[in-house]
Design an enzyme around this catalytic site. Structure first.
Site, PDB file in Angstrom:
ATOM      1  N   SER A 147      -5.490  47.223 -96.268  1.00  0.00           N
ATOM      2  CA  SER A 147      -5.581  47.024 -97.635  1.00  0.00           C
ATOM      3  C   SER A 147      -5.092  48.612 -98.059  1.00  0.00           C
ATOM      4  O   SER A 147      -6.101  49.498 -97.571  1.00  0.00           O
ATOM      5  CB  SER A 147      -6.805  46.579 -98.123  1.00  0.00           C
ATOM      6  N   TYR A 160     -15.716  46.570 -99.770  1.00  0.00           N
ATOM      7  CA  TYR A 160     -14.479  46.216 -99.182  1.00  0.00           C
ATOM      8  C   TYR A 160     -13.698  47.517 -98.875  1.00  0.00           C
ATOM      9  O   TYR A 160     -13.071  47.576 -97.897  1.00  0.00           O
ATOM     10  CB  TYR A 160     -13.899  45.543-100.585  1.00  0.00           C
TER      11      TYR A 160
END
Length: 256
Positions: A147, A160
């Protein structure tokens, strides 16, 4: 001509985790469209949303598999089943992932462990398990779904972010060790992509406006095919000299 790049995956087999929806579904379809037979890692093997039939309609084999990546025994068994059914495994896409949000000062340990296990631990051990088969065959490509969060700091998403940064660095480590076996390992790192998983957040006008502003070059939300196309490229011979890399699919977010 032999000196032209080939994106054709005919005769190859792939396994995609988290294949039921979003980027996993788009990736499974893109790999099949490029010629690969595809094993579908699904938490609920009975709920593939018609994906199996859609791949078979392309003339490719599709193999739905019960595969919760948090259950490593089940997930590794699914890899073994894919190898047994297809005869070999050429491509592994570690797509399943996610996490929860919260300020670092209040983030609970159980949610920390959940995010790390989902994004980091599963990627490591599924790559390890499939990689042993690829090493023995002296051929293979592993693509991890990272990501842009692994390259920037997103408020409220520290765990995250750090987990996706770990995936990116893990990619380098695997690639360096396994290059001698002709096993390539790369990472694809998307920005906000239009999927079921981002629909709720992007429905907030203020949030959407901020995202569009931060996607500094293209100023639009990405589409799943714009990520799956990069996966197909990295799985193909056209990327035969690329390993240990993270390719950002972020519309320019991290460029400014």
């Amino acid at each position: 001509m032999s000196d032209l790049p080939s994106f054709d995956l005919t005769g190859r087999t792939a396994l995609v985790t988290g294949a039921a929806r979003g980027l996993g579904r788009a990736t499974a379809l893109a790999l099949a469209a490029a010629g690969a037979d595809v094993a579908l890692g699904l938490r609920d093997v009975a709920a593939d949303g018609g994906l199996t039939a859609e791949i078979e309609a392309m003339g490719r084999r599709a193999l739905p598999l019960a595969m919760d990546v948090l259950d490593l025994k089940q997930a590794c068994s699914a890899i073994d089943t894919a190898i047994a059914q297809f005869g070999h495994l050429d491509i592994l896409v570690n797509n399943a992932g996610g996490g929860t949000e919260g300020p670092v000062e209040d983030f609970p340990e159980d949610e920390f462990d959940f995010t790390i296990n989902l994004n980091v631990k599963s990627t490591f051990f599924l790559s390890q398990h499939a990689g042993r088969h690829m090493i023995a065959r002296k051929s293979g490509a592993i693509i991890n779904m990272g990501s842009q969060a692994g390259s920037i700091a997103l408020p409220g998403e520290a765990i995250y972010c750090l987990s996706k940064a770990a995936v990116g660095h893990m990619t380098k480590c695997f690639a360096v060790e396994w290059g001698q076996h002709n096993v390539r390992v790369n990472c694809v790192a998307p920005t906000f992509i239009r999927t079921d998983g981002t629909a709720e957040a992007l429905s907030d006008p203020d949030f959407r406006a901020d995202v569009l502003d931060r996607i500094a070059a293209l100023h639009r939300i990405g589409e799943p095919k714009e990520v799956s196309g990069v996966v197909v490229f990295l799985a193909s011979d056209a990327a035969s000299m690329i390993t240990g890399q993270t390719i950002l699919v972020d519309g320019g977010w991290t460029a400014r």
